[in-house]
Enzyme design. Structure first.
Site, PDB file in Angstrom:
ATOM      1  N   SER A  88     -29.606  17.189   1.489  1.00  8.83           N
ATOM      2  CA  SER A  88     -29.684  15.852   2.080  1.00  8.83           C
ATOM      3  C   SER A  88     -31.081  15.647   2.649  1.00  8.83           C
ATOM      4  O   SER A  88     -31.510  16.425   3.505  1.00  8.83           O
ATOM      5  CB  SER A  88     -28.643  15.698   3.192  1.00  8.83           C
ATOM      6  OG  SER A  88     -27.334  15.784   2.673  1.00  8.83           O
ATOM      7  N   GLY A 106     -32.233  12.703   4.108  1.00 14.22           N
ATOM      8  CA  GLY A 106     -32.282  11.515   4.949  1.00 14.22           C
ATOM      9  C   GLY A 106     -32.562  10.264   4.147  1.00 14.22           C
ATOM     10  O   GLY A 106     -31.944  10.024   3.101  1.00 14.22           O
ATOM     11  N   GLY A 152     -33.067  10.300   0.213  1.00 12.48           N
ATOM     12  CA  GLY A 152     -32.021  10.523  -0.765  1.00 12.48           C
ATOM     13  C   GLY A 152     -31.499  11.946  -0.764  1.00 12.48           C
ATOM     14  O   GLY A 152     -31.553  12.646   0.255  1.00 12.48           O
ATOM     15  N   ASP A 162     -22.049  14.845   6.321  1.00 11.05           N
ATOM     16  CA  ASP A 162     -20.683  15.326   6.117  1.00 11.05           C
ATOM     17  C   ASP A 162     -19.925  14.396   5.163  1.00 11.05           C
ATOM     18  O   ASP A 162     -19.164  14.852   4.308  1.00 11.05           O
ATOM     19  CB  ASP A 162     -19.953  15.407   7.460  1.00 11.05           C
ATOM     20  CG  ASP A 162     -20.741  16.190   8.487  1.00 11.05           C
ATOM     21  OD1 ASP A 162     -21.385  17.188   8.111  1.00 11.05           O
ATOM     22  OD2 ASP A 162     -20.732  15.794   9.669  1.00 11.05           O
TER      23      ASP A 162
END
Length: 317
Positions: A220, A222, A225, A252
């Site tokens: 991940s 942020g 992407g 999550d």
């Protein structure tokens, strides 16, 4: 069924405030109380999507009882391991521009017997699980190798494991070869011991984690992407977002979408990106429902712009 394991769950209180002025009396414009912890959030997102999920976690005291009550109300089956210490309570302050200030309590210290009971509870529910998502930091009393032992036992029971943790716990667990690991940019940088400035840096770091034992890496990044790096190759996905309201639990939600979509390949990555993009546009740690998703806003490609600078560059803190 997706089984989640949250070794250090929490009761999360989120307050929306006009501004965070230090030393002043703040008047919240809205508040929420949610069951918290990374694995708990995965279960909440899976349930919101209409799938069955079982949440294994240690629970203690009045906060633990309230966590179980809130999860049951969200159609989540709770498999509690009762512990002596009280479940922690966390506080988050959300500002209108999306800035979030969090205060996370340490949580109870688990005894050796409680740590073993938690492992046994996971094994007992492994047979019917399509995936086991092991998520979050370890509480006091659990050694960094605890996740490695969990992965070993889960594989022995025939289950696939997705691991979302960081630091020594992640590095120790790689030796047990988890099927998927899901670091963010900072956690990925920490794992390889150097900063990540571009997408190419992130791809190279993910390949290094695969070399250490990870079957696949779902990273991940942020606002930049997500990356999926596996034996099938590397894929990059991103989505347009109208406005960020809260990033609590977005990673999550992404993992839940990824696992619910099969846990491999570009289609699962697309689902992960769609869930993450929907989550950041919702208040607090609200998990997205199918009606919140916008698959048309998602782009997934194998043609990764390796020289693209990361907006939120990974730092090995």
């Amino acid at each position: 069924m997706i089984l989640t394991v949250t070794p250090n769950p929490s009761l999360d209180r989120t307050y929306e405030v006009p501004a965070l002025d230090r030393g002043e009396v703040l008047r919240a414009t809205a508040e929420r109380m949610d069951p918290g912890g990374k694995g708990v959030n995965v279960s909440r997102a899976v349930a919101a999507a209409g799938h069955r999920t079982v949440a294994v976690m240690p629970l203690g005291g009045a906060p633990g009882a309230l966590v179980a009550e809130l999860l049951t109300g969200q159609r989540i089956e709770v498999a509690p391991v009762l512990v002596v210490g009280a479940t922690r309570s966390n506080i988050a302050l959300a500002e209108p521009d999306g800035t979030l200030t969090k205060i996370n309590a340490p949580g109870p210290e688990l005894s050796a017997a409680e740590a073993e009971s938690l492992l046994s509870a996971v094994t007992a529910h492994s047979a019917s699980a399509a995936w086991i998502a092991c998520c979050g930091s370890l509480p006091r009393g659990l050694a960094p190798e605890w996740y490695a032992e969990l992965v070993t036992r889960a594989h022995a029971a025939g289950a696939r494991v997705a691991l979302d943790t960081s630091g020594p716990s992640l590095l120790a667990a790689l030796r047990s070869r988890p099927d998927v690991v899901k670091p963010n940019a900072d956690e990925l940088a920490q794992a390889v011991g150097r900063p990540l400035a571009t997408l190419g840096d992130a791809v190279k770091a993910a390949e290094e984690l695969r070399g250490l034992g990870a079957g696949a890496v779902l990273a991940s990044l942020g606002a930049d992407g997500q990356l999926l790096v596996s034996s099938a190759g590397a894929f990059y996905g991103h989505a347009s977002v109208t406005a960020v309201r809260s990033n609590v639990g977005a990673g999550d939600a992404s993992l839940a979408g990824f696992l619910a979509a099969g846990g491999e390949g570009p289609k699962a990555l697309s689902a992960a990106v769609a869930h993450g993009a929907a989550a950041v546009q919702l208040p607090g740690s609200v998990m997205p429902k199918p009606t919140d998703l916008d698959p048309s806003a998602v782009t997934v490609t194998a043609d990764i712009p390796l020289d693209r600078a990361l907006t939120e560059q990974g730092n090995p803190r």
